[in-house]
Enzyme design. Structure first.
Site, PDB file in Angstrom:
ATOM      1  N   GLY A   1      13.106  62.049  69.894  1.00  0.00           N
ATOM      2  CA  GLY A   1      13.191  63.453  71.444  1.00  0.00           C
ATOM      3  C   GLY A   1      13.139  61.120  72.081  1.00  0.00           C
TER       4      GLY A   1
ATOM      5  CG  ASP B   1      15.541  61.219  61.177  1.00  0.00           C
ATOM      6  OD1 ASP B   1      15.188  60.282  61.357  1.00  0.00           O
ATOM      7  OD2 ASP B   1      15.548  62.474  62.827  1.00  0.00           O
TER       8      ASP B   1
ATOM      9  N   GLY C   1      15.573  67.341  72.546  1.00  0.00           N
ATOM     10  CA  GLY C   1      15.748  68.004  73.142  1.00  0.00           C
ATOM     11  C   GLY C   1      16.018  67.247  74.319  1.00  0.00           C
TER      12      GLY C   1
END
Ligand code: ZN
Length: 304
Positions: free
Chosen positions: A213, A57, A177
């Protein structure tokens, strides 16, 4: 892999360049770490009843020459010997480049990937937050949302599948996050608009989107993203946390066993890394299985 098997779902196991560098230990070399990841992953995946794809990734442009191209060269050698490629897919993250430069490099990589039957992931737009030490501080808020014009330009430059299979990390307000619900405005409609625009230009064509994300997203947001063509969802922060939390609980529950006053050794049944490691693995597997349920892949494995 255990979480996928638990859910009866196929899945993708991946490392970033930073993750691969960590795996390489003292070598501190991402290429070495990715090769080790591929060897271990391939061997272990054979023992699970579901299909596991191995992926690298977020390779930024500066690491393409020392990481991506050498991994593809490894795959070329294997394919020449009649074997499978080293890894099933790779991401080139050219989101820090101007779009045309990003697409020029992406197109060159896609040509190579097509020859090897490897899938390429590309990114257009910028995922907010910080991933692998790369932050978005210098990026304007508007770049967190991919435009329809940019999406169509990607299809123009990379085709719609015939010139090589690629996944598209298009951004729609997603942030790396964990964020409290409501703090980030996801606009999955951007993905739907892109599909509509693409099918007007190329009848029947569809983007295969990637959702980076996704940690902190609601089940409804995840479902909407999948409905609009997301085929790969990255779930990093929450699976990390599930692992660490379970390991931390073990440490607290077995405090004397893992932290005996020197020179005593504590209780091997508690401090053996396999003991708390297994707790971490269980925690992570549970979270992965839960994600498979939420995303709709549970129970739909095509087998090993
Ligand atoms: Zn990401």
């Amino acid at each position: 892999m255990r979480g996928f098997a638990q859910a009866g779902s196929d899945g993708i196991v991946q490392v970033t360049v930073g993750g691969a560098r960590y795996l390489s230990g003292a070598a501190k070399d991402a290429l070495t770490g990715a090769r080790a990841f591929a060897a271990l992953g391939r061997e272990l995946a054979e023992r699970y009843p579901v299909t596991i794809a191995l992926h690298t990734d977020h390779c930024p442009p500066g690491d393409a020459d020392s990481f991506l191209w050498p991994l593809l060269a490894d795959s070329a050698g294997r394919v020449e010997r009649g074997e499978q490629p080293l890894l099933h897919s790779h991401m080139f993250d050219g989101s820090t480049l101007p779009l045309e430069e990003n697409l020029r490099v992406s197109a060159a990589l896609l040509d190579r990937c097509r020859e090897l039957d490897v899938v390429l992931e590309v990114e257009c737009g910028v995922v907010g937050g910080e991933e692998d030490g790369i932050g978005d501080e210098a990026v304007g808020r508007d770049r967190l949302y991919t435009t329809r014009v940019d999406l169509l330009r990607v299809a123009e430059a990379l085709g719609t599948g015939a010139r090589g299979r690629y996944l598209l990390a298009a951004t729609f307000g997603n942030v790396h996050g964990v964020y409290a619900p409501g703090q980030v405005t996801l606009r999955p409609q951007i993905l739907a608009d892109g599909q509509a625009a693409l099918s007007r230009v190329h009848a029947g064509a569809r983007f295969r989107y990637v959702f980076h994300g996704s940690s902190g997203s609601s089940p409804e947001e995840l479902r909407a993203a999948v409905d609009h063509g997301v085929v790969k969802v990255d779930l990093d922060s929450e699976t990390q946390y599930a692992f660490t939390r379970a390991a931390a609980e073990h440490m607290i529950d077995h405090r004397d066993g893992v932290l005996a006053p020197e020179p005593a050794l504590g209780d091997k049944r508690a401090y053996d890394p396999r003991a708390w490691g297994a707790e971490g693995e269980n925690g992570m597997a549970e979270r992965v299985a839960q994600a498979c349920e939420q995303l709709g892949s549970a129970g739909r494995s095509i087998g090993a």
